[in-house]
Design a protein around this motif. Sequence first.
Motif, PDB file in Angstrom:
ATOM      1  N   UNK A 173      37.364  32.258  26.603  1.00 30.40           N
ATOM      2  CA  UNK A 173      38.876  31.701  26.052  1.00 30.40           C
ATOM      3  C   UNK A 173      39.964  32.311  26.732  1.00 30.40           C
ATOM      4  N   UNK A 174      40.008  33.824  26.698  1.00 27.69           N
ATOM      5  CA  UNK A 174      40.873  34.420  27.115  1.00 27.69           C
ATOM      6  C   UNK A 174      41.320  34.105  28.701  1.00 27.69           C
ATOM      7  N   UNK A 175      40.284  34.003  29.303  1.00 25.99           N
ATOM      8  CA  UNK A 175      40.592  33.666  30.763  1.00 25.99           C
ATOM      9  C   UNK A 175      41.159  32.181  30.838  1.00 25.99           C
ATOM     10  N   UNK A 176      40.624  31.216  30.196  1.00 29.17           N
ATOM     11  CA  UNK A 176      41.081  30.271  29.932  1.00 29.17           C
ATOM     12  C   UNK A 176      42.560  29.825  29.624  1.00 29.17           C
ATOM     13  N   UNK A 177      42.943  30.670  28.802  1.00 34.99           N
ATOM     14  CA  UNK A 177      44.317  30.674  28.250  1.00 34.99           C
ATOM     15  C   UNK A 177      45.292  31.309  29.132  1.00 34.99           C
ATOM     16  N   UNK A 178      44.833  32.388  29.777  1.00 34.94           N
ATOM     17  CA  UNK A 178      45.588  32.931  30.717  1.00 34.94           C
ATOM     18  C   UNK A 178      45.747  32.119  32.064  1.00 34.94           C
ATOM     19  N   UNK A 179      44.785  31.422  32.395  1.00 35.16           N
ATOM     20  CA  UNK A 179      44.958  30.535  33.788  1.00 35.16           C
ATOM     21  C   UNK A 179      45.869  29.283  33.269  1.00 35.16           C
ATOM     22  N   UNK A 180      45.542  28.728  32.214  1.00 30.39           N
ATOM     23  CA  UNK A 180      46.414  27.608  31.731  1.00 30.39           C
ATOM     24  C   UNK A 180      47.820  28.019  31.087  1.00 30.39           C
ATOM     25  N   UNK A 181      48.297  29.268  31.273  1.00 31.24           N
ATOM     26  CA  UNK A 181      49.541  29.892  31.050  1.00 31.24           C
ATOM     27  C   UNK A 181      49.794  29.455  29.472  1.00 31.24           C
ATOM     28  N   UNK A 182      48.754  29.811  28.973  1.00 31.23           N
ATOM     29  CA  UNK A 182      48.984  29.884  27.381  1.00 31.23           C
ATOM     30  C   UNK A 182      49.014  31.135  26.780  1.00 31.23           C
ATOM     31  N   UNK A 183      48.786  32.218  27.376  1.00 31.44           N
ATOM     32  CA  UNK A 183      48.623  33.476  27.140  1.00 31.44           C
ATOM     33  C   UNK A 183      49.272  34.501  28.338  1.00 31.44           C
ATOM     34  N   UNK A 184      49.949  35.196  28.016  1.00 29.29           N
ATOM     35  CA  UNK A 184      50.475  36.258  29.357  1.00 29.29           C
ATOM     36  C   UNK A 184      49.671  37.366  29.417  1.00 29.29           C
ATOM     37  N   UNK A 185      49.575  37.624  30.748  1.00 28.49           N
ATOM     38  CA  UNK A 185      48.892  38.802  31.195  1.00 28.49           C
ATOM     39  C   UNK A 185      49.335  40.267  30.281  1.00 28.49           C
ATOM     40  N   UNK A 186      48.351  40.980  29.655  1.00 29.14           N
ATOM     41  CA  UNK A 186      48.500  42.254  29.337  1.00 29.14           C
ATOM     42  C   UNK A 186      48.675  43.383  30.529  1.00 29.14           C
ATOM     43  N   UNK A 187      49.273  44.628  30.167  1.00 32.37           N
ATOM     44  CA  UNK A 187      49.164  45.487  31.024  1.00 32.37           C
ATOM     45  C   UNK A 187      47.695  45.860  31.374  1.00 32.37           C
ATOM     46  N   UNK A 188      46.835  45.978  30.535  1.00 32.94           N
ATOM     47  CA  UNK A 188      45.607  46.373  30.704  1.00 32.94           C
ATOM     48  C   UNK A 188      44.898  45.176  31.827  1.00 32.94           C
ATOM     49  N   UNK A 189      45.308  44.154  31.680  1.00 31.71           N
ATOM     50  CA  UNK A 189      44.555  43.136  32.367  1.00 31.71           C
ATOM     51  C   UNK A 189      45.137  43.081  33.848  1.00 31.71           C
ATOM     52  N   UNK A 190      46.085  43.385  33.983  1.00 33.54           N
ATOM     53  CA  UNK A 190      46.911  43.605  35.271  1.00 33.54           C
ATOM     54  C   UNK A 190      46.244  44.691  35.769  1.00 33.54           C
ATOM     55  N   UNK A 191      46.009  45.786  35.348  1.00 31.45           N
ATOM     56  CA  UNK A 191      45.336  47.209  35.809  1.00 31.45           C
ATOM     57  C   UNK A 191      44.138  46.858  36.423  1.00 31.45           C
ATOM     58  N   UNK A 192      43.260  46.153  35.625  1.00 32.23           N
ATOM     59  CA  UNK A 192      41.945  45.455  36.135  1.00 32.23           C
ATOM     60  C   UNK A 192      41.917  44.676  37.108  1.00 32.23           C
ATOM     61  N   UNK A 193      42.994  43.671  37.228  1.00 25.24           N
ATOM     62  CA  UNK A 193      43.120  42.640  38.285  1.00 25.24           C
ATOM     63  C   UNK A 193      43.297  43.383  39.566  1.00 25.24           C
ATOM     64  N   UNK A 194      44.160  44.277  39.445  1.00 23.06           N
ATOM     65  CA  UNK A 194      44.817  45.152  40.702  1.00 23.06           C
ATOM     66  C   UNK A 194      43.458  45.948  41.210  1.00 23.06           C
ATOM     67  N   UNK A 195      42.968  46.876  40.116  1.00 21.45           N
ATOM     68  CA  UNK A 195      41.828  47.610  40.690  1.00 21.45           C
ATOM     69  C   UNK A 195      40.608  46.835  41.325  1.00 21.45           C
ATOM     70  N   UNK A 196      40.132  45.713  40.628  1.00 22.68           N
ATOM     71  CA  UNK A 196      39.057  45.191  40.909  1.00 22.68           C
ATOM     72  C   UNK A 196      38.947  43.759  42.026  1.00 22.68           C
ATOM     73  N   UNK A 197      40.278  43.305  42.180  1.00 22.54           N
ATOM     74  CA  UNK A 197      40.563  42.360  42.798  1.00 22.54           C
ATOM     75  C   UNK A 197      41.341  42.743  44.166  1.00 22.54           C
ATOM     76  N   UNK A 198      41.897  43.647  43.964  1.00 19.09           N
ATOM     77  CA  UNK A 198      43.242  44.272  44.882  1.00 19.09           C
ATOM     78  C   UNK A 198      44.367  43.573  45.037  1.00 19.09           C
ATOM     79  N   UNK A 199      44.703  42.645  44.081  1.00 15.55           N
ATOM     80  CA  UNK A 199      45.859  42.019  43.799  1.00 15.55           C
ATOM     81  C   UNK A 199      47.094  43.060  43.885  1.00 15.55           C
ATOM     82  N   UNK A 200      48.318  42.732  44.450  1.00 11.62           N
ATOM     83  CA  UNK A 200      49.029  43.645  44.444  1.00 11.62           C
ATOM     84  C   UNK A 200      49.682  43.667  43.019  1.00 11.62           C
TER      85      UNK A 200
END
Length: 126
Positions: free
Chosen positions: A84-111
């Motif tokens: 549900x959170x992933x869907x809300x993020x991708x549908x722009x219904x919820x903003x990324x949190x700092x913790x999510x940003x850290x994980x996406x950066x570390x695990x997917x290497x997104x700048x």
Amino acid sequence: MFELRPIKNEIDYRSALDEIERLFDAEPDTPEFNRLDILTTLVEAYEQQHYPIEALDPIEAILYYLESRGLSSHDLEPMIGSEKQVTEILNRQQALTLEMIRHLHQQLSIPADVLIQPYPLMKNSA
């Protein structure tokens, strides 16, 4: 032959591109290769000024990384949370949190500088 000078208009730009194409297979350490290098620099400068590429917003970047790596939104759950959170993020219904940003950066290497950019959220229709 294109005269080496700043590119000021589309005619100069097209002429420089034609010359680059002609010189494309130039051998390194030759006058032709040096000319190719200079022309490429001139064209890049012109393109940056006249054809800027807009940076992806965080959601576009995430979607690009998923597609380019053959991943699905399900693969984001360890980094973002529930389906549900992933869907809300991708549908722009919820903003990324700092913790999510850290994980996406570390695990997917997104700048991280891409992920922290502000982006529009959809208005909640409830």
